[in-house]
Design an enzyme around this catalytic site. Sequence first.
Site, PDB file in Angstrom:
ATOM      1  N   PRO A   2      51.078 -48.609  42.769  1.00 64.65           N
ATOM      2  CA  PRO A   2      51.887 -47.948  41.796  1.00 64.65           C
ATOM      3  C   PRO A   2      52.971 -48.859  41.258  1.00 64.65           C
ATOM      4  CG  PRO A   2      52.056 -46.988  43.987  1.00 64.65           C
ATOM      5  CD  PRO A   2      51.253 -48.198  44.103  1.00 64.65           C
ATOM      6  N   GLU A   3      53.031 -48.943  39.958  1.00 61.88           N
ATOM      7  CA  GLU A   3      54.177 -49.567  39.302  1.00 61.88           C
ATOM      8  C   GLU A   3      55.096 -48.438  38.863  1.00 61.88           C
ATOM      9  OE1 GLU A   3      52.988 -52.771  36.624  1.00 61.88           O
ATOM     10  OE2 GLU A   3      51.008 -52.750  37.523  1.00 61.88           O
ATOM     11  N   HIS A  92      44.978 -42.715  57.965  1.00 59.13           N
ATOM     12  CA  HIS A  92      46.093 -43.250  57.180  1.00 59.13           C
ATOM     13  C   HIS A  92      47.083 -42.194  56.713  1.00 59.13           C
ATOM     14  CE1 HIS A  92      43.739 -46.831  57.425  1.00 59.13           C
ATOM     15  NE2 HIS A  92      42.828 -46.400  56.588  1.00 59.13           N
ATOM     16  N   ARG A 111      46.999 -49.486  53.473  1.00 57.48           N
ATOM     17  CA  ARG A 111      47.394 -50.864  53.777  1.00 57.48           C
ATOM     18  C   ARG A 111      48.751 -50.963  54.460  1.00 57.48           C
ATOM     19  NH1 ARG A 111      46.026 -54.543  48.619  1.00 57.48           N
ATOM     20  NH2 ARG A 111      46.500 -56.231  50.066  1.00 57.48           N
TER      21      ARG A 111
END
Length: 272
Positions: A2-3, A92, A111
Amino acid sequence: MPELPEVETVRRGVEPHVLGRRIIEVTVRDARLRWPIPADFADFARHQQINAVSRRGKYLIFALDSGDRLIVHLGMTGRVLVLDAGHPVIKHDHLDLLLDDGRLLRYHDPRRFGAVLPWPKDAPGHVLIDSLGPEPLSDAFSGAYLYERSRHKKVAVKSFVMDGQVVVGAGNIYAAESLFRAGVRPTRPAGRVTRAEYSRLADSIREVLREAITQGGTTLRDFAGADGVSGYFQQDLYVYGREGLPCRICGTPINSMRLGNRASCWCPGCQR
DNA sequence: CTGTTAACCTGAGTGC
DNA sequence: TGCACTCAGGTTAACA
């Protein structure tokens, strides 16, 4: 990851579900994020009411009724989801905040490049927030600002505008797209880009980010808003991920190289 | 100080 | 099916 537009999309998606809600229980399944979730995080957040959800750069900030805050960063693959309590837990799913209306705020991040951190009310600032550059959609950001900050810098202009200390929110996709719209090659040394070019670039960054927010962000692999719906900005990409394909403006094949260890695409015809 | 590189971590995709 | 390899939206720590 995400930006800025994706984080803003998440903020807008989450906000109506959590405003005024009280956190009644905290479950940390895996604390090993970019920085570990502190051992006392559950005690810190429990029983607090969420009064606001704001954004600074790519950081989400949950303001709590005590004056404490929670900082959430999505890293490359982080998601924040609003789900019913008891929703099945998958791999996750690192953190749950159970809310007083039977829903939960879930942090999911394969991640683990993201972060969930407490920001106590007695701390004047926060090390992750204090040195950030201006918001690109604020008046503090302009071509003149970029021009002044970049003098004598040899770093590639793309790396320069991706530097969060210079301006927040433009990651690999939107930096590439903004440079395309401004007609500036990503490889140019930042200190050699002219005042006029920075004026166009600042406008482009603002324009690209605004459009992307309107479209609900760009969807590649891991991003989805809080409601799980995808964004549509990928339909408007001119260079990112288009290596070898003809430029949508001039037909020249899109070029690609690595800059600062990031894939960087540009059009040799449109960008100087 | 500036500038570049490697590192963090998992999963998806590709080629053999 | 498996293995080896590359790559991915971010950011900082460690270098020269």
